[in-house]
Design a protein around this motif. Structure first.
Motif, PDB file in Angstrom:
ATOM      1  N   THR A 160       2.030  64.384  78.301  1.00 61.42           N
ATOM      2  CA  THR A 160       2.463  65.064  77.078  1.00 61.42           C
ATOM      3  C   THR A 160       1.279  65.688  76.362  1.00 61.42           C
ATOM      4  N   VAL A 161       0.181  64.935  76.246  1.00 64.98           N
ATOM      5  CA  VAL A 161      -1.018  65.447  75.569  1.00 64.98           C
ATOM      6  C   VAL A 161      -1.606  66.622  76.346  1.00 64.98           C
ATOM      7  N   VAL A 162      -1.690  66.469  77.682  1.00 63.30           N
ATOM      8  CA  VAL A 162      -2.257  67.539  78.514  1.00 63.30           C
ATOM      9  C   VAL A 162      -1.390  68.793  78.431  1.00 63.30           C
ATOM     10  N   PRO A 215      11.489  64.640  70.254  1.00 65.69           N
ATOM     11  CA  PRO A 215      12.122  63.437  70.819  1.00 65.69           C
ATOM     12  C   PRO A 215      11.170  62.587  71.645  1.00 65.69           C
ATOM     13  N   ILE A 216      10.188  63.230  72.297  1.00 62.60           N
ATOM     14  CA  ILE A 216       9.210  62.472  73.085  1.00 62.60           C
ATOM     15  C   ILE A 216       8.397  61.556  72.169  1.00 62.60           C
ATOM     16  N   ILE A 217       7.957  62.108  71.062  1.00 63.78           N
ATOM     17  CA  ILE A 217       7.157  61.329  70.114  1.00 63.78           C
ATOM     18  C   ILE A 217       8.005  60.259  69.429  1.00 63.78           C
ATOM     19  N   LEU A 218       9.232  60.631  69.017  1.00 66.26           N
ATOM     20  CA  LEU A 218      10.088  59.703  68.275  1.00 66.26           C
ATOM     21  C   LEU A 218      10.620  58.559  69.125  1.00 66.26           C
ATOM     22  N   PHE A 221       9.199  55.431  68.039  1.00 64.48           N
ATOM     23  CA  PHE A 221       9.513  54.962  66.692  1.00 64.48           C
ATOM     24  C   PHE A 221      11.023  54.740  66.578  1.00 64.48           C
ATOM     25  N   PRO A 222      11.500  53.548  66.892  1.00 63.57           N
ATOM     26  CA  PRO A 222      12.938  53.260  66.899  1.00 63.57           C
ATOM     27  C   PRO A 222      13.629  53.515  65.561  1.00 63.57           C
ATOM     28  N   GLU A 223      12.895  53.439  64.462  1.00 63.55           N
ATOM     29  CA  GLU A 223      13.526  53.631  63.154  1.00 63.55           C
ATOM     30  C   GLU A 223      13.997  55.077  62.942  1.00 63.55           C
ATOM     31  N   TYR A 224      13.477  56.022  63.766  1.00 60.67           N
ATOM     32  CA  TYR A 224      13.898  57.417  63.668  1.00 60.67           C
ATOM     33  C   TYR A 224      14.820  57.794  64.823  1.00 60.67           C
ATOM     34  N   ASN A 225      15.634  56.869  65.238  1.00 63.91           N
ATOM     35  CA  ASN A 225      16.495  57.047  66.403  1.00 63.91           C
ATOM     36  C   ASN A 225      17.453  58.223  66.240  1.00 63.91           C
ATOM     37  N   ASP A 226      18.114  58.344  65.095  1.00 68.37           N
ATOM     38  CA  ASP A 226      19.084  59.414  64.872  1.00 68.37           C
ATOM     39  C   ASP A 226      18.414  60.784  64.837  1.00 68.37           C
ATOM     40  N   SER A 227      17.246  60.851  64.229  1.00 69.85           N
ATOM     41  CA  SER A 227      16.501  62.115  64.181  1.00 69.85           C
ATOM     42  C   SER A 227      16.082  62.546  65.577  1.00 69.85           C
TER      43      SER A 227
END
Length: 271
Positions: A160-162, A215-218, A221-227
């Protein structure tokens, strides 16, 4: 391990969290978007295939883009439409179907590493049976496993970073070069056309980039599941809907060919 690997051949998809009263409007809106995507992209493909004057390398590239867009939308939207009208406790999918969906959704976004990425995931045994997402993708698949998934996370984050760095770098260099040419050029009409074209393309690129990497980043972070779910839907719907208008109609030859068809139809009706 073999027993664990195939213990859950049927998986439950978590799906989108939609209120019952919003299910039908969401279904209709998403269905319309999918139909528009198919009509626009199939239209571009048919137009390029049927018109001999468009059988050039640049237009062949334009032909590949809508095919890729249709594949990306089709990998997600039909199953999502089914699940919207299905009871949350009945949203089942087989493990094999889930792997295929993950493969094609990632093939749409990043072709080069899809096989290796999915290969690293299916080697894992899985001790869970719930896809914590509204569709199957690589992170959702390896979250089914109780094994150590450090390799998967490191590979996914590294790529992802590359990809992000190289993509932004090449785009920045390209637009910098275009800007330098425009500054040196004294032709206002040419500069205006270049700026107009670049701005529309850059807008679509930014939309694709944001919708793709969010979505890859989120996922971390499970708390931002809906986003995350909303962002991944936009990634498979928004660019495929915009690309035919931006890249197809921006091409002079394709635009003229489409207008020619409409004029012929109008003239035929008048006669």
């Amino acid at each position: 391990m073999d027993n664990l690997t195939f213990k859950y051949s049927i998986l439950l998809v978590e799906g989108l969290k939609i209120a019952p009263q919003s299910s039908q409007p969401t279904f209709i809106l998403l269905l319309i978007a999918y139909v528009v995507i198919l009509i626009f992209n199939i239209g571009i493909v048919i137009q390029i295939s049927a018109e001999k004057s468009l059988h050039e390398p640049m237009h062949i590239l334009f032909c590949h883009l809508p095919i890729n867009d249709m594949m990306g939308a089709t990998a997600l939207v039909p199953l999502l439409l089914r699940d919207i009208l299905t009871d949350p406790s009945m949203r089942y999918i087989t493990y094999v179907e889930c792997v295929f969906q993950a493969f094609f959704t990632h093939l749409y976004g990043t072709t080069s590493h899809t096989i290796l990425m999915i290969g690293l995931t299916i080697r894992l045994s899985h001790c869970r049976s719930v896809i914590q997402n509204h569709y199957c993708d690589n992170p959702s698949l390896f979250k089914l496993s109780c094994e150590n998934v450090v390799i998967n996370n490191v590979y996914g984050l590294t790529f992802t970073v590359v990809l992000l760095s190289s993509s932004i770098g090449f785009i920045a260099l390209t637009y910098l070069r275009i800007a330098m040419v425009c500054i040196k050029s004294k032709n206002k009409a040419t500069n205006s056309k270049a700026i107009k074209t670049c701005c529309t393309h850059l807008a679509v690129y930014i939309i694709l980039l944001v919708c793709g990497f969010t979505p890859i980043i989120l996922h971390r972070f499970p708390e931002y599941n809906d986003s995350r779910k909303l962002a991944s839907v936009m990634f498979h719907v928004l660019p495929p809907g915009l690309n035919p208008m931006i890249y197809g109609l921006q091409a002079k030859e394709i635009r003229q060919s489409i207008f020619k068809i409409f004029r012929n139809k109008v003239n035929t009706k008048n006669v």
